[in-house]
Design an enzyme around this catalytic site. Structure first.
Site, PDB file in Angstrom:
ATOM      1  N   TYR A   1      45.728  33.725  52.648  1.00  9.51           N
ATOM      2  CA  TYR A   1      46.911  33.988  51.824  1.00  9.51           C
ATOM      3  C   TYR A   1      46.969  33.032  50.632  1.00  9.51           C
ATOM      4  O   TYR A   1      47.248  33.429  49.505  1.00  9.51           O
ATOM      5  CB  TYR A   1      48.187  33.877  52.668  1.00  9.51           C
ATOM      6  CG  TYR A   1      49.373  34.512  51.999  1.00  9.51           C
ATOM      7  CD1 TYR A   1      49.503  35.903  51.965  1.00  9.51           C
ATOM      8  CD2 TYR A   1      50.347  33.746  51.364  1.00  9.51           C
ATOM      9  CE1 TYR A   1      50.569  36.504  51.324  1.00  9.51           C
ATOM     10  CE2 TYR A   1      51.429  34.337  50.719  1.00  9.51           C
ATOM     11  CZ  TYR A   1      51.529  35.727  50.712  1.00  9.51           C
ATOM     12  OH  TYR A   1      52.571  36.328  50.070  1.00  9.51           O
TER      13      TYR A   1
ATOM     14  N   HIS B   1      56.325  28.754  46.906  1.00 11.27           N
ATOM     15  CA  HIS B   1      56.596  29.167  48.291  1.00 11.27           C
ATOM     16  C   HIS B   1      55.686  28.369  49.229  1.00 11.27           C
ATOM     17  O   HIS B   1      54.476  28.357  49.053  1.00 11.27           O
ATOM     18  CB  HIS B   1      56.288  30.657  48.473  1.00 11.27           C
ATOM     19  CG  HIS B   1      57.315  31.561  47.873  1.00 11.27           C
ATOM     20  ND1 HIS B   1      57.226  32.929  47.937  1.00 11.27           N
ATOM     21  CD2 HIS B   1      58.475  31.290  47.228  1.00 11.27           C
ATOM     22  CE1 HIS B   1      58.289  33.457  47.347  1.00 11.27           C
ATOM     23  NE2 HIS B   1      59.050  32.494  46.896  1.00 11.27           N
TER      24      HIS B   1
HETATM   25  C1  DHB Z   1      54.497  41.217  46.008  1.00  8.43           C
HETATM   26  C2  DHB Z   1      53.604  42.200  46.205  1.00  8.43           C
HETATM   27  C3  DHB Z   1      52.796  42.146  47.313  1.00  8.43           C
HETATM   28  O1  DHB Z   1      51.870  43.082  47.511  1.00  8.43           O
HETATM   29  C4  DHB Z   1      52.883  41.143  48.224  1.00  8.43           C
HETATM   30  O2  DHB Z   1      52.061  41.149  49.292  1.00  8.43           O
HETATM   31  C5  DHB Z   1      53.763  40.143  48.008  1.00  8.43           C
HETATM   32  C6  DHB Z   1      54.575  40.188  46.891  1.00  8.43           C
HETATM   33  C7  DHB Z   1      55.365  41.279  44.811  1.00  8.43           C
HETATM   34  O3  DHB Z   1      55.318  42.276  44.080  1.00  8.43           O
HETATM   35  O4  DHB Z   1      56.110  40.333  44.570  1.00  8.43           O
END
Ligand code: DHB
Ligand code: FAD
Length: 390
Positions: A385, A72
Site C-alpha cells: 500500500y 495518512h
Molecule cells: C481513492 C481511490 C482508490 O482507488 C483508493 O483505493 C483509495 C482512494 C480516491 O479516489 O481517493
C-alpha cells in the site's frame, strides 16, 4: 516542428515526464487531444505513495502538495460491521498522502506554463510514424491545420484509449487482462470526510464501498455497482443510503452527506501490454497498463514508469548510454506485474462477485481475518500500500 522527445498526452504521465526532462535540459513538446480545462475536470485518483510524493518534489512541483495534502498513517478495513486499522506507518515507516490527481495535474500544468514550455491542446488525428527508422514523426491536426513533429523518441503517455499503443504492430504486442463484472460509482461532495486520517475500505455482502477524501472539506466516496448501471440510476439519496448500509454502524452514523459535485461510473479492469517499448516509442502509465482502482495504484504506477523513463532518456542524452532505454520495458514491467497482482488480489478480496457463493464468502472473511490479525500479513499489505521499492 522538431524536438528531442514528443510526448503524446497531457495527463499526469505526460506532464510529469515533460517536467523531469525539462529540468535535465532535454527538449520535449506535448500534444493533447482535449483542452486543458477538460483534462482538469476528470476526477480520478487521490492517494499518493511516498515515492510519488518524492518524485513530485524532485520535479519541482511539491510546494502546494506539501502545504495542502493530508498524511495518512494507515487505512481502515471494515467487514462484519467492524473497522480494523492497519497501521502502515508503524509496520513500514512509510505513509501515504491524500492529494487529488486533479491538483497534481494542475501543479504540473502551472509549472510547464511558468517555464514557457510548449503544450498543444485540442489536437486531432494523431498518428505516429518512423518508430523503427532513423527518426520518429508525430503527425496531427490542430485548428484545421495539419502539423508534423520530428523527434528522436516518442513517449506514449496517452492513456488506455490513446493512439500510441495501437501504433505497435499487432504481432509485436502481447496483451493480458481481466474485465471485472462490476464498476464503481464515485461521488465527490463538499462535506467533511467520514475518515479524515485513513481511507476506509469496506467489504459487505451488498458490495464494496470506499471512503476517501480530497481535503478536510471535500470527500470522495465509491460504491460497487453492476457494470450495466448508469449515473442516472443513482440519485444522491440512493448513493448515500447504499454507502451507509455497507459501512460499520459508527462510521455510517458519523457520515455527513450533501449534494454531489461530481458523479461518475468507472469500469474495473486489469490490463498489461508487453513490451512497453517498440523502437523509438516508449509507453508509460495507462497507455501500457490498467489496474482496478482497489488499492489506489493507477496514478502511482504511472509515476514510477515515468521516473524510470525519464532516467533512461537523461542517461541517453547526458552519458550517451542506451543501457537505460534498452532495459526500460523489462524494468518497468517487473514492477507493473507486482502492482497488478496487488490490485487484482485486493479486488478479489473486497468485492462481492455475482458468483460468490457461501464458500467463497467464508474464504473472503477468513482472508480478511488473516490480513487484519496476522502481523506478517498486515505488514505485506502495508508494504504494498505504501509503495514497493524501485
Ligand atoms: C481513492 C481511490 C482508490 O482507488 C483508493 O483505493 C483509495 C482512494 C480516491 O479516489 O481517493
Ligand atoms: P491519463 O490520465 O488517461 O492521461 C492520458 C492523456 O492522453 C489524457 O489527457 C488524454 O486526453 C490524452 N490522449 C488520449 N488519446 C490521445 C491522442 N490520440 N492524442 C493526444 N492525447 C491523447 N486511479 C487511482 O489510483 N484511483 C482512482 O480512484 C482512479 N479512478 C479512475 C477513474 C477513471 C474513470 C479512470 C479512467 C482512471 C482512474 N484511475 C484511478 C487511474 C488513474 O487516474 C490513472 O492511472 C492515471 O490517470 C494515469 O495517468 P496517465 O497520464 O498515464 O493517463
Amino acid at each position: 516542428m522538431r524536438t528531442q522527445v514528443a510526448i503524446i498526452g497531457a495527463g499526469p504521465s505526460g506532464l510529469l515526464l515533460g517536467q523531469l526532462l525539462h529540468r535535465a535540459g532535454i527538449d520535449a513538446v506535448i500534444i493533447e487531444r482535449q483542452s486543458a480545462e477538460r483534462v482538469l475536470s476528470r476526477i480520478r485518483a487521490g492517494i499518493l505513495e511516498q515515492t510519488t510524493v518524492d518524485t513530485l518534489h524532485a520535479a519541482g512541483v511539491g510546494e502546494r502538495l506539501q502545504r495542502e495534502s493530508i498524511v495518512h498513517d494507515g487505512i481502515n478495513i471494515v467487514y462484519d460491521n467492524q473497522p480494523h486499522f492497519i497501521d502502515v506507518r508503524a509496520l513500514t515507516g512509510a505513509v501515504v498522502t491524500a492529494y487529488g490527481q486533479t491538483e497534481v495535474t494542475r501543479d504540473l500544468m502551472d509549472a510547464r506554463a511558468g517555464s514557457g514550455l510548449p503544450t498543444h491542446y485540442e489536437v486531432e488525428e494523431v498518428w505516429l510514424e518512423g518508430m523503427t527508422g532513423s527518426k520518429a514523426v508525430a503527425h496531427f491536426q490542430q485548428h484545421g491545420e495539419t502539423r508534423r513533429m520530428e523527434c528522436d523518441y516518442i513517449a506514449g503517455c496517452d492513456g488506455f484509449h490513446g493512439v500510441s499503443r495501437r501504433s505497435i504492430p499487432e504481432d509485436r504486442l502481447r496483451e493480458f487482462g481481466r474485465a471485472y463484472p462490476f464498476g464503481w460509482i464515485g461521488v465527490l461532495a463538499d462535506v467533511p470526510p467520514a475518515s479524515p486520517h485513513a481511507v476506509t475500505y469496506a467489504h459487505h455482502a451488498r458490495g464494496f464501498a470506499l471512503c476517501s477524501m480530497r481535503s478536510l472539506t471535500r470527500s470522495r466516496y465509491y460504491v460497487q455497482c453492476p457494470s450495466s448501471d448508469r449515473v442516472e440510476d443513482w440519485s444522491d439519496a440512493r448513493f448515500w443510503d447504499e454507502l451507509a448500509l455497507r459501512l460499520d454502524a459508527r462510521t455510517a452514523g458519523e457520515l455527513i452527506t450533501g449534494p454531489s459535485i461530481d458523479k461518475s461510473i468507472a469500469p474495473l479492469r486489469s490490463y498489461v501490454a508487453e513490451p512497453m517499448r517498440w523502437g523509438r516509442l516508449f509507453l508509460a502509465g495507462d497507455a501500457a497498463h490498467i489496474v482496478p482502482p482497489t488499492g489506489a495504484k493507477g496514478l502511482n504506477l504511472a509515476v514510477s514508469d515515468v521516473r524510470l523513463l525519464a532516467e533512461a532518456l537523461i542517461e541517453h542524452y547526458r552519458e550517451r548510454s542506451d543501457a537505460g532505454i534498452d532495459s526500460y520495458s523489462q524494468r518497468a514491467l517487473r514492477r507493473v506485474w507486482k502492482v497488478e497482482r496487488f490490485s487484482w488480489w485486493a479486488t478479489l478480496l473486497l468485492h462481492t462477485f455475482p458468483d460468490t457463493d457461501d464458500f467463497g464468502r467464508r474464504m473472503q472473511e477468513a482472508e480478511l481475518d488473516t490480513l487484519t490479525q496476522l502481523e506478517s500479513a498486515s505488514r505485506s499489505f502495508a508494504e504494498h500500500y505504501a509503495g514497493l521499492a524501485f
